[in-house]
Motif scaffolding. Structure first.
Motif, PDB file in Angstrom:
ATOM      1  N   MET A   1     -23.276  54.019 -21.615  1.00 23.54           N
ATOM      2  CA  MET A   1     -22.856  55.190 -20.855  1.00 23.54           C
ATOM      3  C   MET A   1     -23.586  55.183 -19.514  1.00 23.54           C
ATOM      4  O   MET A   1     -24.781  54.926 -19.451  1.00 23.54           O
ATOM      5  CB  MET A   1     -23.205  56.464 -21.654  1.00 23.54           C
ATOM      6  CG  MET A   1     -23.010  57.744 -20.867  1.00 23.54           C
ATOM      7  SD  MET A   1     -23.553  59.216 -21.746  1.00 23.54           S
ATOM      8  CE  MET A   1     -22.224  59.456 -22.852  1.00 23.54           C
ATOM      9  N   LYS A   2     -22.862  55.472 -18.456  1.00 19.03           N
ATOM     10  CA  LYS A   2     -23.469  55.552 -17.129  1.00 19.03           C
ATOM     11  C   LYS A   2     -23.969  56.970 -16.902  1.00 19.03           C
ATOM     12  O   LYS A   2     -23.269  57.938 -17.203  1.00 19.03           O
ATOM     13  CB  LYS A   2     -22.464  55.181 -16.050  1.00 19.03           C
ATOM     14  CG  LYS A   2     -22.158  53.701 -16.020  1.00 19.03           C
ATOM     15  CD  LYS A   2     -21.453  53.340 -14.747  1.00 19.03           C
ATOM     16  CE  LYS A   2     -21.080  51.878 -14.773  1.00 19.03           C
ATOM     17  NZ  LYS A   2     -21.998  51.055 -14.070  1.00 19.03           N
ATOM     18  N   VAL A   3     -25.215  57.067 -16.368  1.00 22.85           N
ATOM     19  CA  VAL A   3     -25.870  58.354 -16.161  1.00 22.85           C
ATOM     20  C   VAL A   3     -26.450  58.400 -14.747  1.00 22.85           C
ATOM     21  O   VAL A   3     -26.986  57.402 -14.260  1.00 22.85           O
ATOM     22  CB  VAL A   3     -27.011  58.542 -17.195  1.00 22.85           C
ATOM     23  CG1 VAL A   3     -27.780  59.816 -16.956  1.00 22.85           C
ATOM     24  CG2 VAL A   3     -26.456  58.513 -18.608  1.00 22.85           C
ATOM     25  N   ILE A   4     -26.332  59.560 -14.103  1.00 21.60           N
ATOM     26  CA  ILE A   4     -26.973  59.788 -12.799  1.00 21.60           C
ATOM     27  C   ILE A   4     -28.276  60.520 -13.080  1.00 21.60           C
ATOM     28  O   ILE A   4     -28.266  61.607 -13.675  1.00 21.60           O
ATOM     29  CB  ILE A   4     -26.087  60.651 -11.881  1.00 21.60           C
ATOM     30  CG1 ILE A   4     -24.747  59.975 -11.631  1.00 21.60           C
ATOM     31  CG2 ILE A   4     -26.803  60.913 -10.560  1.00 21.60           C
ATOM     32  CD1 ILE A   4     -23.742  60.871 -10.918  1.00 21.60           C
ATOM     33  N   LEU A   5     -29.397  59.943 -12.665  1.00 19.84           N
ATOM     34  CA  LEU A   5     -30.699  60.553 -12.941  1.00 19.84           C
ATOM     35  C   LEU A   5     -30.955  61.721 -11.992  1.00 19.84           C
ATOM     36  O   LEU A   5     -30.762  61.618 -10.785  1.00 19.84           O
ATOM     37  CB  LEU A   5     -31.802  59.508 -12.806  1.00 19.84           C
ATOM     38  CG  LEU A   5     -31.751  58.349 -13.796  1.00 19.84           C
ATOM     39  CD1 LEU A   5     -32.870  57.360 -13.516  1.00 19.84           C
ATOM     40  CD2 LEU A   5     -31.834  58.855 -15.218  1.00 19.84           C
ATOM     41  N   LEU A   6     -31.413  62.841 -12.559  1.00 20.75           N
ATOM     42  CA  LEU A   6     -31.756  64.021 -11.772  1.00 20.75           C
ATOM     43  C   LEU A   6     -33.244  64.061 -11.454  1.00 20.75           C
ATOM     44  O   LEU A   6     -33.681  64.792 -10.579  1.00 20.75           O
ATOM     45  CB  LEU A   6     -31.363  65.302 -12.524  1.00 20.75           C
ATOM     46  CG  LEU A   6     -29.872  65.456 -12.833  1.00 20.75           C
ATOM     47  CD1 LEU A   6     -29.639  66.697 -13.667  1.00 20.75           C
ATOM     48  CD2 LEU A   6     -29.075  65.494 -11.550  1.00 20.75           C
ATOM     49  N   ALA A  39     -22.138  60.202 -15.506  1.00 19.01           N
ATOM     50  CA  ALA A  39     -21.586  59.740 -14.227  1.00 19.01           C
ATOM     51  C   ALA A  39     -20.066  59.805 -14.254  1.00 19.01           C
ATOM     52  O   ALA A  39     -19.390  58.794 -14.345  1.00 19.01           O
ATOM     53  CB  ALA A  39     -22.072  58.326 -13.931  1.00 19.01           C
ATOM     54  N   ASN A  40     -19.524  61.024 -14.148  1.00 23.26           N
ATOM     55  CA  ASN A  40     -18.067  61.164 -14.051  1.00 23.26           C
ATOM     56  C   ASN A  40     -17.696  61.341 -12.579  1.00 23.26           C
ATOM     57  O   ASN A  40     -18.564  61.355 -11.705  1.00 23.26           O
ATOM     58  CB  ASN A  40     -17.560  62.323 -14.921  1.00 23.26           C
ATOM     59  CG  ASN A  40     -18.242  63.634 -14.595  1.00 23.26           C
ATOM     60  OD1 ASN A  40     -18.736  63.818 -13.491  1.00 23.26           O
ATOM     61  ND2 ASN A  40     -18.266  64.540 -15.561  1.00 23.26           N
ATOM     62  N   LYS A  41     -16.401  61.487 -12.286  1.00 24.93           N
ATOM     63  CA  LYS A  41     -15.954  61.552 -10.886  1.00 24.93           C
ATOM     64  C   LYS A  41     -16.592  62.713 -10.130  1.00 24.93           C
ATOM     65  O   LYS A  41     -17.017  62.555  -8.990  1.00 24.93           O
ATOM     66  CB  LYS A  41     -14.429  61.655 -10.819  1.00 24.93           C
ATOM     67  CG  LYS A  41     -13.724  60.358 -11.019  1.00 24.93           C
ATOM     68  CD  LYS A  41     -12.260  60.479 -10.693  1.00 24.93           C
ATOM     69  CE  LYS A  41     -11.637  59.108 -10.825  1.00 24.93           C
ATOM     70  NZ  LYS A  41     -10.364  59.034 -10.150  1.00 24.93           N
TER      71      LYS A  41
END
Length: 148
Positions: A1-6, A39-41
């Motif tokens: 799963m792709k994740v954007i780190l906060l 990481a969705n649109k």
């Protein structure tokens, strides 16, 4: 799963990075602790807009620092110090005194911690004090030390 780190995650990456992690790690660790989002649109677009804003603010800060450096370069500050016989100085002029004199004489708020003075000024006359306004911008303030 792709994740954007906060936030910065020690073994994974820095804030704002897109990383690939296992589904379980994302579901049980990253998402519940609000360390990242999927990481969705929508989230990718938000990240892109946030990066553009950050770049614009950084550019504005750089321009402001350059303008302030130009202004500081044209001016000079006068600081007086007690002297004894033969023009010997008692003590030295510190960055704190230079910052106070700049505020009083030039109406400029200069941070004493950003002045790169290895030690206090211990001689009468004209001195140049480098001030780090931005990682890419260093101004030079002329300081005239005179007898009191």
């Amino acid at each position: 799963m792709k994740v954007i780190l906060l936030e910065d995650v020690k073994s994974l990456g820095k804030k704002g990075e897109i990383v690939n992690v296992s589904d379980g790690y994302a579901r049980n660790m990253i998402l519940p602790k609000k360390l990242g989002v999927e990481a969705n649109k929508k989230n990718l677009n938000d990240l892109k807009l946030q990066n553009q804003h950050t770049e614009r603010v950084a550019l504005e800060n750089l321009e402001a620092a350059k303008k302030l450096a130009e202004e500081i370069g044209e001016k000079q500050v006068q600081v007086s110090i007690k002297t004894g016989e033969g023009g010997r100085i008692f003590g030295s002029v510190s960055t704190k005194e230079i910052a106070a004199a700049a505020k009083e004489q030039l109406d400029l708020e200069l941070d004493k911690k950003k002045m790169q003075l290895p030690e206090g000024l211990k001689a009468l006359g004209m001195h140049e004090v480098p001030i780090k306004l931005h990682p890419k911008v260093t101004a030079t303030l002329r300081v005239k030390v005179v007898e009191e």
